[in-house]
Design a protein around this motif. Sequence first.
Motif, PDB file in Angstrom:
ATOM      1  N   LYS A 237      27.950  30.375  16.966  1.00 41.21           N
ATOM      2  CA  LYS A 237      28.183  29.477  15.956  1.00 41.21           C
ATOM      3  C   LYS A 237      29.143  27.994  15.943  1.00 41.21           C
ATOM      4  N   ILE A 238      29.939  28.596  16.724  1.00 37.69           N
ATOM      5  CA  ILE A 238      31.091  27.559  16.179  1.00 37.69           C
ATOM      6  C   ILE A 238      31.349  26.893  17.359  1.00 37.69           C
ATOM      7  N   TYR A 239      31.434  25.876  17.158  1.00 38.07           N
ATOM      8  CA  TYR A 239      31.868  24.383  17.758  1.00 38.07           C
ATOM      9  C   TYR A 239      33.014  23.556  18.363  1.00 38.07           C
ATOM     10  N   PHE A 240      33.354  23.787  20.155  1.00 41.51           N
ATOM     11  CA  PHE A 240      34.560  23.483  20.607  1.00 41.51           C
ATOM     12  C   PHE A 240      35.343  22.621  19.705  1.00 41.51           C
ATOM     13  N   GLU A 241      35.168  22.044  19.242  1.00 36.69           N
ATOM     14  CA  GLU A 241      35.823  20.607  18.697  1.00 36.69           C
ATOM     15  C   GLU A 241      36.082  21.095  17.258  1.00 36.69           C
ATOM     16  N   ASP A 242      35.752  22.173  16.527  1.00 34.10           N
ATOM     17  CA  ASP A 242      36.278  22.670  15.536  1.00 34.10           C
ATOM     18  C   ASP A 242      37.010  23.971  15.667  1.00 34.10           C
ATOM     19  N   TRP A 243      36.759  25.005  16.773  1.00 33.96           N
ATOM     20  CA  TRP A 243      38.613  25.462  17.838  1.00 33.96           C
ATOM     21  C   TRP A 243      39.274  25.410  17.901  1.00 33.96           C
ATOM     22  N   ALA A 244      38.866  23.891  19.049  1.00 37.26           N
ATOM     23  CA  ALA A 244      39.837  22.971  18.839  1.00 37.26           C
ATOM     24  C   ALA A 244      41.446  23.290  17.960  1.00 37.26           C
ATOM     25  N   LEU A 245      40.556  22.451  17.405  1.00 31.95           N
ATOM     26  CA  LEU A 245      41.466  21.506  15.783  1.00 31.95           C
ATOM     27  C   LEU A 245      42.498  23.183  15.211  1.00 31.95           C
ATOM     28  N   HIS A 246      41.097  23.797  14.728  1.00 32.44           N
ATOM     29  CA  HIS A 246      41.801  25.418  14.547  1.00 32.44           C
ATOM     30  C   HIS A 246      43.135  25.478  15.497  1.00 32.44           C
ATOM     31  N   THR A 247      42.937  25.851  16.810  1.00 29.25           N
ATOM     32  CA  THR A 247      43.696  26.480  17.242  1.00 29.25           C
ATOM     33  C   THR A 247      45.626  24.997  17.180  1.00 29.25           C
ATOM     34  N   ALA A 248      45.475  24.477  17.265  1.00 26.19           N
ATOM     35  CA  ALA A 248      46.199  23.022  17.978  1.00 26.19           C
ATOM     36  C   ALA A 248      46.628  22.709  16.285  1.00 26.19           C
ATOM     37  N   SER A 249      46.172  23.703  15.222  1.00 23.33           N
ATOM     38  CA  SER A 249      46.953  23.672  14.412  1.00 23.33           C
ATOM     39  C   SER A 249      47.942  24.759  13.806  1.00 23.33           C
TER      40      SER A 249
END
Length: 250
Positions: A237-249
Amino acid sequence: MKILVIGGTGLTGRLVTKKLANLGHQVVIGSPTHGVDLMTGEGLTQALENTAIVIDLSNSSSPEEENAIHFFQTAGKHLLKAEQAANIRHHLVLSIVGTDNAPQIGYLRAKKYQEDNIKSSGIPYTIIRSTQFYEHTDAIISVQGQGDEVFVSKIDYQPIALEDVTDYIVQFALEEPKNGTVEIAGPTRAHMDDFVAKYIVIAGKPLKVVSDEDSKYMHLVVPRSLLVPAGTYHAGKIYFEDWALHTASH
């Protein structure tokens, strides 16, 4: 329900253990630090007493061929013998998409042995073959980077978030055994260099992706579609861009 999680101290195992405990299950962690050693069989009989389900997230200490094959052969022999004696109702193992499509890679041959071992054991089972995790992106950058450049192939890629992987492990473990294989993958398929380039931009890393057609992953030459599902699969369910944004923050 009592559930044994082999490899419960690892990154995947810790999340699976937490999710099962939150659902009210009695979870036993199978690791040497918790008195369970697959290489000797020590502690398995006690850990399996009154256990209904075994989730096998075990892994060799290194992906090197000889090490991996020795681990999965030895660990599998001890684990399945103890499970047969304990009449385990369901054995779930986490494997890798493409396991039987690159026999030249020793680690994949070792994982294939692990799969075949449970298939022939007579124990009800489910094999989950997963694509690579989003969380491996930093490893790709580290291994395939030189200076401020990262050399990444345009092979097909469909990674999945670890959070989604652990959700599927819990879901399938608590369902009836499939006595077969299911595949899981992320919601988006593209080329590997596309994913790495997006991550670098979102994370603000001072790096540049250099794309090539070498069909390499971690310096191993692989079939172009080895790292994506071959057919029907369950999507995360989790999109790569959303994961990357969360990880970066964080």
